[in-house]
Motif scaffolding. Structure first.
Motif, PDB file in Angstrom:
ATOM      1  N   ALA A 106      58.676  52.821  25.739  1.00  0.00           N
ATOM      2  CA  ALA A 106      58.610  52.598  24.295  1.00  0.00           C
ATOM      3  C   ALA A 106      57.214  52.121  23.895  1.00  0.00           C
ATOM      4  O   ALA A 106      56.452  51.617  24.718  1.00  0.00           O
ATOM      5  CB  ALA A 106      59.660  51.566  23.880  1.00  0.00           C
ATOM      6  N   SER A 107      56.889  52.295  22.620  1.00  0.00           N
ATOM      7  CA  SER A 107      55.628  51.782  22.107  1.00  0.00           C
ATOM      8  C   SER A 107      55.557  50.278  22.339  1.00  0.00           C
ATOM      9  O   SER A 107      56.516  49.557  22.063  1.00  0.00           O
ATOM     10  CB  SER A 107      55.495  52.086  20.612  1.00  0.00           C
ATOM     11  OG  SER A 107      55.450  53.482  20.384  1.00  0.00           O
ATOM     12  N   GLY A 108      54.418  49.833  22.869  1.00  0.00           N
ATOM     13  CA  GLY A 108      54.264  48.420  23.163  1.00  0.00           C
ATOM     14  C   GLY A 108      54.740  48.012  24.540  1.00  0.00           C
ATOM     15  O   GLY A 108      54.687  46.832  24.894  1.00  0.00           O
ATOM     16  N   SER A 109      55.189  48.983  25.343  1.00  0.00           N
ATOM     17  CA  SER A 109      55.702  48.649  26.671  1.00  0.00           C
ATOM     18  C   SER A 109      54.584  48.364  27.668  1.00  0.00           C
ATOM     19  O   SER A 109      54.841  47.810  28.741  1.00  0.00           O
ATOM     20  CB  SER A 109      56.593  49.775  27.202  1.00  0.00           C
ATOM     21  OG  SER A 109      55.863  50.987  27.294  1.00  0.00           O
ATOM     22  N   LYS A 133      51.853  50.830  28.418  1.00  0.00           N
ATOM     23  CA  LYS A 133      51.233  52.017  29.015  1.00  0.00           C
ATOM     24  C   LYS A 133      49.716  52.012  28.814  1.00  0.00           C
ATOM     25  O   LYS A 133      48.942  52.220  29.756  1.00  0.00           O
ATOM     26  CB  LYS A 133      51.844  53.292  28.410  1.00  0.00           C
ATOM     27  CG  LYS A 133      53.347  53.409  28.588  1.00  0.00           C
ATOM     28  CD  LYS A 133      53.872  54.734  28.079  1.00  0.00           C
ATOM     29  CE  LYS A 133      53.620  54.952  26.591  1.00  0.00           C
ATOM     30  NZ  LYS A 133      54.308  53.958  25.740  1.00  0.00           N
ATOM     31  N   SER A 134      49.291  51.784  27.583  1.00  0.00           N
ATOM     32  CA  SER A 134      47.858  51.767  27.296  1.00  0.00           C
ATOM     33  C   SER A 134      47.165  50.626  28.011  1.00  0.00           C
ATOM     34  O   SER A 134      46.014  50.756  28.459  1.00  0.00           O
ATOM     35  CB  SER A 134      47.623  51.653  25.782  1.00  0.00           C
ATOM     36  OG  SER A 134      48.169  52.761  25.097  1.00  0.00           O
ATOM     37  N   GLN A 184      43.724  56.419  22.841  1.00  0.00           N
ATOM     38  CA  GLN A 184      44.553  56.989  21.771  1.00  0.00           C
ATOM     39  C   GLN A 184      43.705  57.474  20.600  1.00  0.00           C
ATOM     40  O   GLN A 184      44.032  58.471  19.967  1.00  0.00           O
ATOM     41  CB  GLN A 184      45.563  55.953  21.283  1.00  0.00           C
ATOM     42  CG  GLN A 184      46.710  55.706  22.237  1.00  0.00           C
ATOM     43  CD  GLN A 184      47.767  54.802  21.637  1.00  0.00           C
ATOM     44  OE1 GLN A 184      47.741  54.459  20.465  1.00  0.00           O
ATOM     45  NE2 GLN A 184      48.724  54.398  22.457  1.00  0.00           N
ATOM     46  N   ASP A 220      45.406  58.819  27.329  1.00  0.00           N
ATOM     47  CA  ASP A 220      46.396  58.116  26.510  1.00  0.00           C
ATOM     48  C   ASP A 220      46.837  59.050  25.390  1.00  0.00           C
ATOM     49  O   ASP A 220      46.130  59.214  24.398  1.00  0.00           O
ATOM     50  CB  ASP A 220      45.788  56.830  25.940  1.00  0.00           C
ATOM     51  CG  ASP A 220      46.856  55.828  25.509  1.00  0.00           C
ATOM     52  OD1 ASP A 220      48.013  56.249  25.323  1.00  0.00           O
ATOM     53  OD2 ASP A 220      46.531  54.637  25.359  1.00  0.00           O
ATOM     54  N   GLU A 221      47.992  59.689  25.559  1.00  0.00           N
ATOM     55  CA  GLU A 221      48.527  60.642  24.584  1.00  0.00           C
ATOM     56  C   GLU A 221      47.471  61.679  24.193  1.00  0.00           C
ATOM     57  O   GLU A 221      47.114  61.823  23.011  1.00  0.00           O
ATOM     58  CB  GLU A 221      49.017  59.903  23.336  1.00  0.00           C
ATOM     59  CG  GLU A 221      50.207  58.995  23.573  1.00  0.00           C
ATOM     60  CD  GLU A 221      51.490  59.772  23.837  1.00  0.00           C
ATOM     61  OE1 GLU A 221      51.524  60.993  23.590  1.00  0.00           O
ATOM     62  OE2 GLU A 221      52.454  59.151  24.295  1.00  0.00           O
ATOM     63  N   SER A 267      48.633  64.450  21.385  1.00  0.00           N
ATOM     64  CA  SER A 267      49.589  64.011  20.360  1.00  0.00           C
ATOM     65  C   SER A 267      49.355  64.654  18.999  1.00  0.00           C
ATOM     66  O   SER A 267      50.271  64.720  18.195  1.00  0.00           O
ATOM     67  CB  SER A 267      49.541  62.490  20.223  1.00  0.00           C
ATOM     68  OG  SER A 267      48.283  62.059  19.759  1.00  0.00           O
ATOM     69  N   ALA A 301      49.481  58.363  29.741  1.00  0.00           N
ATOM     70  CA  ALA A 301      50.484  57.685  28.917  1.00  0.00           C
ATOM     71  C   ALA A 301      51.069  58.736  27.989  1.00  0.00           C
ATOM     72  O   ALA A 301      50.350  59.339  27.195  1.00  0.00           O
ATOM     73  CB  ALA A 301      49.842  56.558  28.122  1.00  0.00           C
ATOM     74  N   HIS A 351      54.439  60.551  25.615  1.00  0.00           N
ATOM     75  CA  HIS A 351      55.714  60.565  24.917  1.00  0.00           C
ATOM     76  C   HIS A 351      56.268  61.985  24.849  1.00  0.00           C
ATOM     77  O   HIS A 351      57.473  62.198  24.934  1.00  0.00           O
ATOM     78  CB  HIS A 351      55.570  60.033  23.480  1.00  0.00           C
ATOM     79  CG  HIS A 351      55.491  58.539  23.401  1.00  0.00           C
ATOM     80  ND1 HIS A 351      54.368  57.872  22.979  1.00  0.00           N
ATOM     81  CD2 HIS A 351      56.407  57.581  23.708  1.00  0.00           C
ATOM     82  CE1 HIS A 351      54.587  56.574  23.018  1.00  0.00           C
ATOM     83  NE2 HIS A 351      55.815  56.368  23.450  1.00  0.00           N
TER      84      HIS A 351
END
Length: 288
Positions: A112-115, A117-118, A159, A239-240, A243, A269, A271
């Motif tokens: 999830a966002s904020g988990s 990864k970044s 990102q 990172d994504e 996207s 990272a 999604h």
């Protein structure tokens, strides 16, 4: 002014005069506000750069530390052992995280966002030091090497890719004399987007604005990907990276990347399903 004219009989000529003068009257105050925000942004940037200008972290200061390639060779693996990452403002990136990333493989980090990864990617770059725990590259501690030397072996796409004012080719080459138009075109062909340059009036000479102005989000990500591939690093941290791309373009770029740039250690990272399916291993991150 409108109500004063309508309700109190204020002379409309004076009202018009005030309206005409108001922008000039308040211009210094508005400029002051803009200058204040520019100052705040500059201070924030300077804070991020301070580490690299600190004499205690300079390559010359730590010249007694061995270079990465004098100790181990590519492909590179990573492992995080009970790592806790905390940002300068007190935010916790990950807490007590254990993680292993295989050498020469593509690993997708999901969550999830904020988990965190970044945060993991930033730590692997050496930009974020563990508050607790240790990070290893090919089973050798990061502390063994100078951070600047480690960074020389890593291509990182955050990102929000950073582009600068200059031509499209300037943003590809980053001032390196060994980067030519032919090398850029070769990467474009490998990514299945050989006509990408034709989307810009003037081609390689197209002028980009500061921080990616005059290009779309998807174009900015492709430019940053090309720039990373031109460095010919052994480690890619993304990172994504796709996207902002539509599905058709995303699949073309991913097919080109994974078919033409093998034997790299890639950590992404992710999604999006299209990106995850190319990974050799998928690891769920819940670093809190």
């Amino acid at each position: 002014l409108g109500f004063s004219v309508y309700e109190k009989g204020f002379d409309y000529r004076y009202a018009l005069f005030v309206l005409l003068c108001a922008p000039e009257y308040f211009l210094p105050l508005r400029n002051l506000g803009q200058s204040y925000h520019i100052k705040i942004n500059a201070l924030a940037a300077a804070k991020q750069l301070a580490y690299w200008f600190d004499e205690n972290n300079s390559l010359e200061k730590n010249s007694n530390k061995p270079l990465l390639l004098n100790v181990t060779q590519a492909p590179f693996s990573f492992s995080l052992n009970k790592v806790t990452l905390v940002y300068p403002d007190g935010r916790v990136g990950v807490n007590n995280l254990n993680l292993k990333i295989k050498a020469g493989k593509t690993t997708a980090l999901i969550g999830a966002s904020g988990s965190g990864k970044s945060s993991v990617l930033r730590a692997l770059c050496g930009f974020l030091k563990p508050q607790d725990g240790s990070i290893f590259i090919n089973d050798v501690s990061y502390d063994t090497f100078d951070t600047k030397d480690l960074v020389n072996h890593i291509a990182y796409i955050p990102q929000q890719p950073k582009l600068f004012y200059g031509t499209l080719f300037d943003n590809f080459s980053m001032g390196r004399s060994d980067i030519t138009h032919e090398r850029v075109i070769d990467v474009l062909v490998k990514l299945n987007i050989k006509d990408f340059i034709n989307n810009f009036p003037g081609g390689f000479c197209y002028i980009l604005g500061d921080d990616g102005k005059r290009v779309s989000g998807g174009q900015a990500r492709i430019i940053s990907l090309i720039r990373a591939l031109l460095t010919d690093k052994d480690i890619f941290l993304f990172d994504e990276p796709t996207s902002s791309l539509d599905e058709e373009l995303e699949l073309k770029v991913l097919d080109g990347f994974f078919n033409n740039f093998p034997n790299k250690t890639v950590v992404i990272a992710a999604h999006r399903t299209n990106l995850i399916k190319y990974a050799d291993e998928v690891i769920a991150i819940d670093g809190r």
